[in-house]
Design a protein around this motif. Structure first.
Motif, PDB file in Angstrom:
ATOM      1  N   ILE A   1      53.826  50.276  52.103  1.00  0.00           N
ATOM      2  CA  ILE A   1      54.648  50.386  53.308  1.00  0.00           C
ATOM      3  C   ILE A   1      54.635  51.820  53.845  1.00  0.00           C
ATOM      4  O   ILE A   1      54.847  52.054  55.036  1.00  0.00           O
ATOM      5  CB  ILE A   1      56.102  49.910  53.047  1.00  0.00           C
ATOM      6  CG1 ILE A   1      56.899  49.770  54.354  1.00  0.00           C
ATOM      7  CG2 ILE A   1      56.823  50.826  52.091  1.00  0.00           C
ATOM      8  CD1 ILE A   1      56.426  48.668  55.245  1.00  0.00           C
ATOM      9  N   LEU A   2      54.350  52.772  52.972  1.00  0.00           N
ATOM     10  CA  LEU A   2      54.246  54.157  53.398  1.00  0.00           C
ATOM     11  C   LEU A   2      53.143  54.329  54.444  1.00  0.00           C
ATOM     12  O   LEU A   2      53.188  55.248  55.257  1.00  0.00           O
ATOM     13  CB  LEU A   2      53.983  55.057  52.189  1.00  0.00           C
ATOM     14  CG  LEU A   2      54.020  56.554  52.412  1.00  0.00           C
ATOM     15  CD1 LEU A   2      55.379  57.005  52.944  1.00  0.00           C
ATOM     16  CD2 LEU A   2      53.711  57.276  51.117  1.00  0.00           C
ATOM     17  N   GLY A   3      52.185  53.412  54.445  1.00  0.00           N
ATOM     18  CA  GLY A   3      51.116  53.446  55.438  1.00  0.00           C
ATOM     19  C   GLY A   3      51.614  53.286  56.861  1.00  0.00           C
ATOM     20  O   GLY A   3      50.881  53.575  57.808  1.00  0.00           O
ATOM     21  N   ALA A   4      52.866  52.868  57.025  1.00  0.00           N
ATOM     22  CA  ALA A   4      53.427  52.724  58.372  1.00  0.00           C
ATOM     23  C   ALA A   4      53.548  54.067  59.083  1.00  0.00           C
ATOM     24  O   ALA A   4      53.558  54.114  60.312  1.00  0.00           O
ATOM     25  CB  ALA A   4      54.790  52.039  58.305  1.00  0.00           C
ATOM     26  N   VAL A   5      53.633  55.162  58.341  1.00  0.00           N
ATOM     27  CA  VAL A   5      53.732  56.474  58.987  1.00  0.00           C
ATOM     28  C   VAL A   5      52.362  57.087  59.264  1.00  0.00           C
ATOM     29  O   VAL A   5      52.263  58.056  60.021  1.00  0.00           O
ATOM     30  CB  VAL A   5      54.584  57.470  58.169  1.00  0.00           C
ATOM     31  CG1 VAL A   5      55.989  56.948  57.964  1.00  0.00           C
ATOM     32  CG2 VAL A   5      53.932  57.821  56.858  1.00  0.00           C
ATOM     33  N   THR A   6      51.313  56.522  58.672  1.00  0.00           N
ATOM     34  CA  THR A   6      49.966  57.073  58.854  1.00  0.00           C
ATOM     35  C   THR A   6      49.573  57.158  60.326  1.00  0.00           C
ATOM     36  O   THR A   6      49.058  58.201  60.761  1.00  0.00           O
ATOM     37  CB  THR A   6      48.943  56.255  58.047  1.00  0.00           C
ATOM     38  OG1 THR A   6      49.389  56.173  56.689  1.00  0.00           O
ATOM     39  CG2 THR A   6      47.567  56.880  58.079  1.00  0.00           C
ATOM     40  N   PRO A   7      49.793  56.114  61.136  1.00  0.00           N
ATOM     41  CA  PRO A   7      49.416  56.213  62.557  1.00  0.00           C
ATOM     42  C   PRO A   7      50.174  57.304  63.316  1.00  0.00           C
ATOM     43  O   PRO A   7      49.648  57.877  64.268  1.00  0.00           O
ATOM     44  CB  PRO A   7      49.739  54.835  63.133  1.00  0.00           C
ATOM     45  CG  PRO A   7      49.804  53.928  61.969  1.00  0.00           C
ATOM     46  CD  PRO A   7      50.250  54.769  60.805  1.00  0.00           C
ATOM     47  N   ILE A   8      51.377  57.602  62.887  1.00  0.00           N
ATOM     48  CA  ILE A   8      52.130  58.680  63.540  1.00  0.00           C
ATOM     49  C   ILE A   8      51.395  60.004  63.331  1.00  0.00           C
ATOM     50  O   ILE A   8      51.275  60.824  64.244  1.00  0.00           O
ATOM     51  CB  ILE A   8      53.577  58.751  63.021  1.00  0.00           C
ATOM     52  CG1 ILE A   8      54.299  57.440  63.341  1.00  0.00           C
ATOM     53  CG2 ILE A   8      54.318  59.952  63.615  1.00  0.00           C
ATOM     54  CD1 ILE A   8      55.633  57.284  62.629  1.00  0.00           C
ATOM     55  N   GLY A   9      50.875  60.200  62.118  1.00  0.00           N
ATOM     56  CA  GLY A   9      50.068  61.388  61.854  1.00  0.00           C
ATOM     57  C   GLY A   9      48.831  61.422  62.724  1.00  0.00           C
ATOM     58  O   GLY A   9      48.437  62.484  63.227  1.00  0.00           O
ATOM     59  N   GLY A  10      48.203  60.267  62.928  1.00  0.00           N
ATOM     60  CA  GLY A  10      47.032  60.190  63.808  1.00  0.00           C
ATOM     61  C   GLY A  10      47.374  60.570  65.236  1.00  0.00           C
ATOM     62  O   GLY A  10      46.604  61.269  65.903  1.00  0.00           O
ATOM     63  N   VAL A  11      48.524  60.136  65.695  1.00  0.00           N
ATOM     64  CA  VAL A  11      48.966  60.491  67.047  1.00  0.00           C
ATOM     65  C   VAL A  11      49.211  62.006  67.133  1.00  0.00           C
ATOM     66  O   VAL A  11      48.865  62.641  68.134  1.00  0.00           O
ATOM     67  CB  VAL A  11      50.225  59.687  67.450  1.00  0.00           C
ATOM     68  CG1 VAL A  11      50.853  60.237  68.727  1.00  0.00           C
ATOM     69  CG2 VAL A  11      49.874  58.214  67.612  1.00  0.00           C
ATOM     70  N   LEU A  12      49.778  62.581  66.071  1.00  0.00           N
ATOM     71  CA  LEU A  12      49.984  64.031  66.072  1.00  0.00           C
ATOM     72  C   LEU A  12      48.653  64.780  66.079  1.00  0.00           C
ATOM     73  O   LEU A  12      48.521  65.804  66.757  1.00  0.00           O
ATOM     74  CB  LEU A  12      50.819  64.453  64.864  1.00  0.00           C
ATOM     75  CG  LEU A  12      52.288  64.038  64.894  1.00  0.00           C
ATOM     76  CD1 LEU A  12      52.974  64.406  63.580  1.00  0.00           C
ATOM     77  CD2 LEU A  12      53.012  64.660  66.071  1.00  0.00           C
ATOM     78  N   PHE A  13      47.660  64.280  65.330  1.00  0.00           N
ATOM     79  CA  PHE A  13      46.328  64.887  65.391  1.00  0.00           C
ATOM     80  C   PHE A  13      45.800  64.854  66.829  1.00  0.00           C
ATOM     81  O   PHE A  13      45.292  65.842  67.340  1.00  0.00           O
ATOM     82  CB  PHE A  13      45.340  64.122  64.510  1.00  0.00           C
ATOM     83  CG  PHE A  13      45.383  64.475  63.049  1.00  0.00           C
ATOM     84  CD1 PHE A  13      45.673  65.754  62.603  1.00  0.00           C
ATOM     85  CD2 PHE A  13      45.093  63.509  62.108  1.00  0.00           C
ATOM     86  CE1 PHE A  13      45.676  66.057  61.253  1.00  0.00           C
ATOM     87  CE2 PHE A  13      45.081  63.803  60.759  1.00  0.00           C
ATOM     88  CZ  PHE A  13      45.378  65.083  60.320  1.00  0.00           C
ATOM     89  N   MET A  14      45.908  63.683  67.467  1.00  0.00           N
ATOM     90  CA  MET A  14      45.404  63.552  68.833  1.00  0.00           C
ATOM     91  C   MET A  14      46.171  64.474  69.784  1.00  0.00           C
ATOM     92  O   MET A  14      45.575  65.105  70.665  1.00  0.00           O
ATOM     93  CB  MET A  14      45.475  62.092  69.283  1.00  0.00           C
ATOM     94  CG  MET A  14      44.510  61.203  68.512  1.00  0.00           C
ATOM     95  SD  MET A  14      44.720  59.445  68.843  1.00  0.00           S
ATOM     96  CE  MET A  14      43.974  59.356  70.472  1.00  0.00           C
ATOM     97  N   ALA A  15      47.486  64.572  69.593  1.00  0.00           N
ATOM     98  CA  ALA A  15      48.286  65.467  70.432  1.00  0.00           C
ATOM     99  C   ALA A  15      47.876  66.924  70.199  1.00  0.00           C
ATOM    100  O   ALA A  15      47.837  67.724  71.144  1.00  0.00           O
ATOM    101  CB  ALA A  15      49.775  65.277  70.143  1.00  0.00           C
TER     102      ALA A  15
END
Length: 113
Positions: free
Chosen positions: A85-99
């Motif tokens: 379930i911790l994987g739910a935050v992984t996309p947020i990190g991806g969005v921060l990389f893109m930002a």
């Protein structure tokens, strides 16, 4: 110099997007392999462009660090046995990389030649 740095930053943004698409948007194994390889090579070459230049983009470093914490940190934790379930935050990190790449794009564009 500004155009090369701007293109490198956009390349990083696209590498994150295509890497995410390869990981989540395609089912064909060969397509996934190609997208992953393309994303890896894009990152390496974007960084190579930045190695020869400097740009002032104050927002990019904290975005990159936050992305590393959430994206990489959640993957590392799951690899070490943390709940999936911790994987739910992984996309947020991806969005921060893109930002971060977008902030670097604007910083590069605004930089003095």
């Amino acid at each position: 110099m500004r155009i090369w740095m701007t293109l490198a930053a956009l390349g990083g943004l696209l590498a994150v997007g295509f890497g995410a698409f390869g990981a989540h948007g395609v089912t064909d194994p060969k397509a996934r392999e190609w997208l992953q390889t393309g994303a890896t090579y894009a990152f390496v070459h974007c960084l190579a462009v930045f190695a020869g230049s400097r740009v002032s983009a104050r927002l990019a470093p904290p975005l990159f660090l936050g992305g590393m914490l959430l994206f990489s940190g959640s993957l590392f934790a799951m690899a070490l046995g943390a709940p999936r379930i911790l994987g739910a935050v992984t996309p947020i990190g991806g969005v921060l990389f893109m930002a971060g790449w977008l902030a670097l794009t604007f910083g590069a564009w605004k930089a003095q030649d």
